[in-house]
Scaffold this active site. Structure first.
Site, mmCIF file in Angstrom:
data_model
loop_
_atom_site.group_PDB
_atom_site.id
_atom_site.type_symbol
_atom_site.label_atom_id
_atom_site.label_comp_id
_atom_site.label_asym_id
_atom_site.label_seq_id
_atom_site.Cartn_x
_atom_site.Cartn_y
_atom_site.Cartn_z
ATOM 1 N N ASP A 97 0.865 -1.177 0.000
ATOM 2 C CA ASP A 97 0.000 0.000 0.000
ATOM 3 C C ASP A 97 0.901 1.227 0.000
ATOM 4 O O ASP A 97 1.787 1.351 0.842
ATOM 5 C CB ASP A 97 -0.914 0.016 1.230
ATOM 6 C CG ASP A 97 -2.088 0.988 1.062
ATOM 7 O OD1 ASP A 97 -1.828 2.158 0.681
ATOM 8 O OD2 ASP A 97 -3.232 0.592 1.303
ATOM 9 N N ARG B 33 -12.302 3.526 10.827
ATOM 10 C CA ARG B 33 -12.688 2.217 10.292
ATOM 11 C C ARG B 33 -11.492 1.324 9.976
ATOM 12 O O ARG B 33 -11.680 0.145 9.721
ATOM 13 C CB ARG B 33 -13.547 2.407 9.035
ATOM 14 C CG ARG B 33 -12.812 3.087 7.910
ATOM 15 C CD ARG B 33 -13.720 3.718 6.881
ATOM 16 N NE ARG B 33 -12.951 4.265 5.773
ATOM 17 C CZ ARG B 33 -12.295 5.401 5.818
ATOM 18 N NH1 ARG B 33 -12.300 6.121 6.913
ATOM 19 N NH2 ARG B 33 -11.622 5.842 4.763
ATOM 20 N N ASN C 62 -10.421 1.644 -6.059
ATOM 21 C CA ASN C 62 -10.737 2.258 -7.349
ATOM 22 C C ASN C 62 -10.725 1.204 -8.443
ATOM 23 O O ASN C 62 -9.980 0.213 -8.377
ATOM 24 C CB ASN C 62 -9.783 3.411 -7.674
ATOM 25 C CG ASN C 62 -8.381 2.938 -7.995
ATOM 26 O OD1 ASN C 62 -8.083 2.591 -9.130
ATOM 27 N ND2 ASN C 62 -7.505 2.904 -6.981
ATOM 28 N N CYS D 220 -23.715 22.440 -20.987
ATOM 29 C CA CYS D 220 -24.552 23.640 -21.060
ATOM 30 C C CYS D 220 -25.274 23.869 -19.731
ATOM 31 O O CYS D 220 -25.429 25.011 -19.279
ATOM 32 C CB CYS D 220 -25.560 23.485 -22.191
ATOM 33 S SG CYS D 220 -26.378 25.010 -22.649
#
Length: 1088
Positions: free
Chosen positions: A529, A540, A604, A659
């Site tokens: 990592d 967590r 990811n 837009c």
């Protein structure tokens, strides 16, 4: 019996145990700190100084202990710590949790998992109970125990280690020989969790709790079996059953029957029984801000709100918004539910299993009652037979007749003393989430029983027996009781690679440490990592502590699990590299060949896809998993058996029409996306362009080749190097104030000049209708916090680009400067053109305009730039967006910029918290889901260790703890193909198969496939086409003698890297039917 730190009653007790989970500095008054550390204690009296304190072995280090005390005292939520969890639960649910006292009884593997998850989540106080002495077998799953703790009370060992997890949660001990000795003491808790508790005590305590409004959760695991029971009393209120964002949209029409149509056939996303309210409706104004109305879905684009006969006629416009309505649930007490259970299905392939396990686990408890609290011995036939007879008797006496599978009941007996860490992780996450549901009123609880088993994880490669499964005095005895000694050796000799040491990675490493993975003479764990630990991770990623912030995740996680299981010492290789194409020299072929399997803990898709491709290439099993708030999934990828992670794709990320973002936003998500782009356009893109201009000699020439962007780039260079280049911080404030005027006044005036409020389209419809909201220019007001906040953030970021330090953080300083600035009046220009719709061509597209004026303007811009040599050594500092640093002004700027634009368009504004979530693309996360998912993954790992090839034995898991929902499916088989060769039909695995040949000449390469019955028509490698059957002979002649490696180097003009031991080729070919067939790729093995 004594209870501590929850009220003045506890403080008066003579045996109170108080745990302070923060470091007390020497210059802070001990008594006052202790008093504040209890949150809202009913009394400010201090406990007796002679009483025992529970402190962690390593004191919890905080960035600022006094800040912790103040936050605790005022019941504020530390968003830097709880940020990812807040996006799951919300502030209100977190505040309710912060006023709740929880008791967890039983501190085996399951109990400590539950305690860990509750402590990380953040409650007012957590009290632990378990006076049982630590046994060697407890080390199988209780990760806070070590061999030197054997003989000590579980609670005395576990409490200080749970305390390290969260400084905001006081951890206390419940002192008693039995929870049932003095039941009134339990009234101090909102929730009680029971594990390792006899059925007799469960019935006594749950009956008391039901009568006194105390919520109770009961859970236990027995080998590969587990269950959970909830009783949250009568009329329990669920404020938000799903946790999903309320649906909203634009109204196109409401007819006289009450049928509502969504604009432009946009799916409304509502379900029967949902409630909505309305705003901005014209004509039927009675619906604006009305009480929530129940809807009936009539179609994907329409829904009915019932009778509207008494309302005015609908004229146009309007927004609908879903309203989350509370749900009321009635729970029955355990003594009733045990007779007639309400069972939730955890696996739809085992619909008959819960009823049988309900009987079986009662039989287990009855067996223990008959044998001095001892469960059946591992694989002991006589014990199993006795338990089977008990189960039969219970089944015959039950209200609902249950047909028992004798093999299932005996298997439950065989495994009763089994203590498996993945089952503790699974049920620990599940039970802790039920506790959080009880105190937060967020998400739907389990009604009322859930049974689960993973019998598919039982090994088939070894023989289990009483001899093989008996305890041997090992820390793995709880696992040996289920699988046997031989299988334990297999686990210990595995070589596993963990990619990622974040939330999932931490839990996975803990699981591996507990099951003994890689501890054997042939075993090894590799973990990589590249990230460093941040404060927001601590909520967590439980292997990390505050003192670890800034250190590498892989190093800290590995050290933490080696402390949990010293047998891993020297068995973990930590790496700091990203796994990608640029690190293939690190993660070389030798590296991959040594592995038995890979576990992905990445966050990811690109990284996960790359790891998946490498696993397919090297034919290694891969365990994939992910979480999103309360949702989680696990996937098994097996060589030659299943499809891979990349075989299916998620839907593309939602994007907004350009837009809409530029001129016509109608949702806060539009203004946040616009503000994020503005951040890039102000503080990132131009400074990077300036640095390239100053460092690359041919930058201008390259820029002029850009179709359509060259003028904007040159204007940025001129502005940042000449016109707007500041020399003081005050000039940065002036720049910021000017940008406010440009974006929120001038641009809006120009838009309204081009499209006046009363303008119409070519069809006669009002231009400003439907999704187009007519904006209002803003007048700067330095007393408006958002207005001034924009200037403060923009000025500091602009100053950062130029290396200018701000003199002060005092808002008054900024206010004085901006109030002294004279802003010129703005006059809209008739020459400005604005795109009215994404379907129309952009009038500002330079490719569609006359180039004469533009060329002249470009040359003028180029000549206005200072030569790079005149700025030798000068560089700007581009801003690198970082969402989690609350001092860097990044999110402050985006929040202010977005809300100002929302003010322009009368859109409901978003607070900083929501803006950070959307702009930072934050993935919401909570420890409970992570623990559960890694439990599921480890149960699949057992199967891989066993070498199972039957795809039906494996399970991909899908969970949503909010609903709650559990779904399991057989992995999808890898796709197969076929071709007709010289000896008949050949079947190939399109994913896992490949042709392997040596580094032979091209002519031999073609002959090799011809001998197989395949006539090669084309050969390529990467983007290089090496051979085609339609090439003229003269072109092929020189290539045929070249070895395949030399051919690649010759055509691509790139050397093959030294570390690379093979080259991949793609071929197209015809088989014996002369039809094109899809064949696997070819790997040419290099001679190195």
């Amino acid at each position: 019996m004594t209870l501590v730190a929850l009220s003045s009653a506890y403080l008066a007790s003579s045996k109170a145990f108080i745990l302070q989970s923060f470091t007390i500095q020497s210059d802070v008054d001990l008594g006052e700190t202790a008093k504040l550390g209890k949150r809202k204690a009913a009394s400010d009296e201090l406990p007796d100084r002679t009483q025992k304190k529970i402190m962690s072995d390593d004191k919890m280090q905080l960035d600022d202990p006094q800040e912790t005390v103040e936050l605790t005292k005022h019941e504020e939520i530390d968003e830097s710590l709880y940020s990812r969890q807040l996006y799951v639960l919300g502030h209100e649910a977190m505040k309710r949790m912060g006023s709740s006292n929880v008791l967890v009884a039983g501190l085996g593997g399951l109990g400590v998992e539950i305690a860990k998850n509750i402590a990380l989540a953040g409650v007012k106080s957590l009290t632990l109970y378990d006076p049982t002495p630590v046994g060697t077998s407890d080390l199988s799953s209780q990760f806070f125990l070590q061999s030197q703790d054997v003989g000590k009370r579980r609670v005395d060992v576990a409490a200080p280690r749970v305390a390290e997890l969260n400084s905001y949660v006081p951890i206390t001990i419940f002192e008693s020989e039995s929870l049932t000795d003095d039941l009134p003491q339990l009234k101090h808790f909102q929730v009680i969790v029971l594990t390792k508790t006899s059925l007799k005590d469960q019935l006594t305590i749950s009956d008391f709790c039901h009568q006194n409004g105390i919520y109770i959760v009961i859970a236990d695991t027995f080998g590969l079996f587990g269950y959970l029971f909830n009783d949250f009393g009568e009329k329990f209120t669920v404020g938000d059953a799903t946790g999903e964002d309320p649906v909203n949209g634009i109204v196109a029409n409401i007819d006289e029957t009450g049928l509502v149509s969504a604009l432009d056939e946009t799916r409304h996303g509502l379900q029967d029984g949902d409630y909505v309210t309305f705003t901005e409706i014209k004509g039927m104004e009675e619906l604006n801000h009305c009480d929530p109305r129940e809807i009936t879905v009539k179609g994907p684009y329409t829904f009915s709100i019932g009778d509207v006969s008494g309302l005015s006629a609908y004229k146009g416009g309007g927004l609908y918004s879903q309203v989350k309505m509370p749900k009321f649930l009635d729970f029955q007490p355990l003594n009733e539910q045990i007779k007639k259970p309400e069972l939730m299905t955890s696996d739809f392939a085992k619909l008959e299993r819960p009823q049988q396990l309900h009987i079986g686990i009662q039989a287990l408890q009855k067996f223990a009652e008959n044998h001095d609290a001892q469960l059946p011995r591992p694989h002991h036939e006589r014990d199993a037979q006795e338990m089977l007879e008990l189960a039969k008797a219970l089944a015959e006496g039950s209200e609902e007749k249950v047909e028992l599978d004798e093999k299932l009941i005996k298997e439950l007996s065989y495994q009763a003393r089994g203590d498996l860490n993945p089952m503790a992780a699974l049920f620990g996450g599940l039970a802790a989430q039920e506790v959080l549901k009880a105190v937060s009123k967020k998400f739907h609880p389990i009604i009322q029983w859930l049974y689960f088993d993973s019998l598919e994880s039982l090994p088939e490669s070894v023989t289990r027996s009483e001899e093989a499964c008996k305890p041997v005095g090992s820390r793995y005895d709880g696992q040996i009781a289920v699988f046997g000694k031989e299988f334990q050796e297999k686990i210990s000799n595995m070589n596993q690679f963990l990619v990622g040491a974040g939330a999932i990675g931490c839990e996975m490493l803990k699981n591996w440490a507990m099951i003994g993975l890689g501890t054997g003479p042939e075993g090894k764990i590799r973990v990589t990592d590249m990230d460093q630990i941040e404060k927001s991770n601590l909520n967590r990623q439980f292997l990390f502590r505050s003192k670890d912030v800034g250190k590498l995740k892989s190093d800290c996680a590995s050290a933490a699990v080696q402390a949990m299981n010293p047998e891993l010492s020297g068995k973990i290789v930590t790496l700091r590299d990203r796994v990608g194409s640029d690190t293939e020299h690190v993660f070389s072929e030798e590296f991959w060949e040594e592995l038995d399997g890979v576990t992905s803990a990445l966050d990811n898709v690109d990284a996960r896809t790359y790891v998946d491709r490498r696993c397919v290439f090297f034919r290694k099993p891969l365990l994939e998993s992910g979480t999103l708030g309360t949702k989680g999934n696990s996937q098994v990828i097996l060589p030659h058996v299943t499809e891979s992670y990349s075989s299916s794709q998620d839907p593309p990320e939602r994007s907004f029409p350009m837009c809409t973002l530029k001129s016509f936003p109608n949702r806060i998500e539009h203004t946040i996306a616009w503000a994020r782009d503005l951040f890039q356009a102000y503080f990132v893109g131009p400074p990077e362009s300036v640095n390239l201009y100053l460092s690359q000699p041919n930058y201008i020439e390259q820029t002029l080749k850009q179709a359509g962007n060259e003028k904007q780039t040159l204007e940025n260079l001129r502005d940042f190097l000449v016109i707007e280049k500041p020399i003081s911080f005050n000039e940065c404030i002036v720049w910021a104030r000017t940008q406010f005027e440009i974006q929120y006044n001038n641009a809006i005036q120009q838009l309204l000049y081009n499209f006046p409020r009363d303008s119409t389209t070519s069809t006669g419809q009002l231009f400003w209708s439907g999704p187009k909201r007519a904006p209002t220019p803003l007048k700067f007001d330095s007393s408006n916090p958002t207005h001034l906040g924009f200037v403060v953030a923009a000025a500091n970021l602009h100053a950062y680009n130029y290396g200018i330090r701000g003199p002060t953080a005092d808002k008054e300083y900024y206010r004085k400067v901006v109030d002294s600035i004279v802003i010129p009046e703005f006059t809209p220009s008739p020459n400005v053109r604005i795109q009215a719709d994404d379907n129309e061509p952009d009038p500002n597209n330079q490719t569609s305009r006359s180039s004469f004026d533009d060329n002249f303007e470009i040359q003028r811009l180029v000549s206005s730039l200072p030569p790079p040599k005149s700025l030798a050594g000068f560089r700007l500092v581009p801003v690198e967006f970082e969402k989690d640093d609350d001092t860097n002004h990044h999110i402050d700027f985006i929040t202010a910029a977005s809300n100002l634009r929302a003010e322009n368009y009368d859109i409901q504004q978003a607070d900083r918290h929501k803006t950070k979530f959307i702009a930072g693309k934050i993935i919401p996360a909570i420890a409970t889901t992570t623990a559960l998912v890694t439990g599921l993954v480890t149960l699949e790992l057992y199967k891989i260790v066993d070498g199972k090839k039957d795809v039906g034995k494996y399970k991909n898991g899908f969970v949503n703890l909010a609903l709650p929902f559990f779904g399991f499916s057989e992995p999808i088989a890898s796709p197969k193909g076929k071709y007709i060769g010289r000896n008949g039909e050949v079947t190939v695995d399109k994913l896992w198969d490949r042709f392997e040949v040596d580094d032979i000449p091209l002519k031999d390469f073609l002959k090799h496939f011809s001998d197989l019955g395949l006539e090669v028509t084309m050969v390529s490698s990467g983007v290089s086409l090496l051979y085609a059957s339609f090439y003229p002979p003269s072109k092929v002649k020189d290539r045929l003698p070249l070895r395949m490696s030399k051919l690649v180097e010759h055509i691509s003009k790139k050397a093959i890297p030294d570390h690379q031991k093979n080259v991949i080729f793609e071929v197209t070919a015809e088989d014996q039917t002369e039809e094109d067939v899809e064949v696997p790729y070819v790997m040419v093995k290099l001679r190195k």
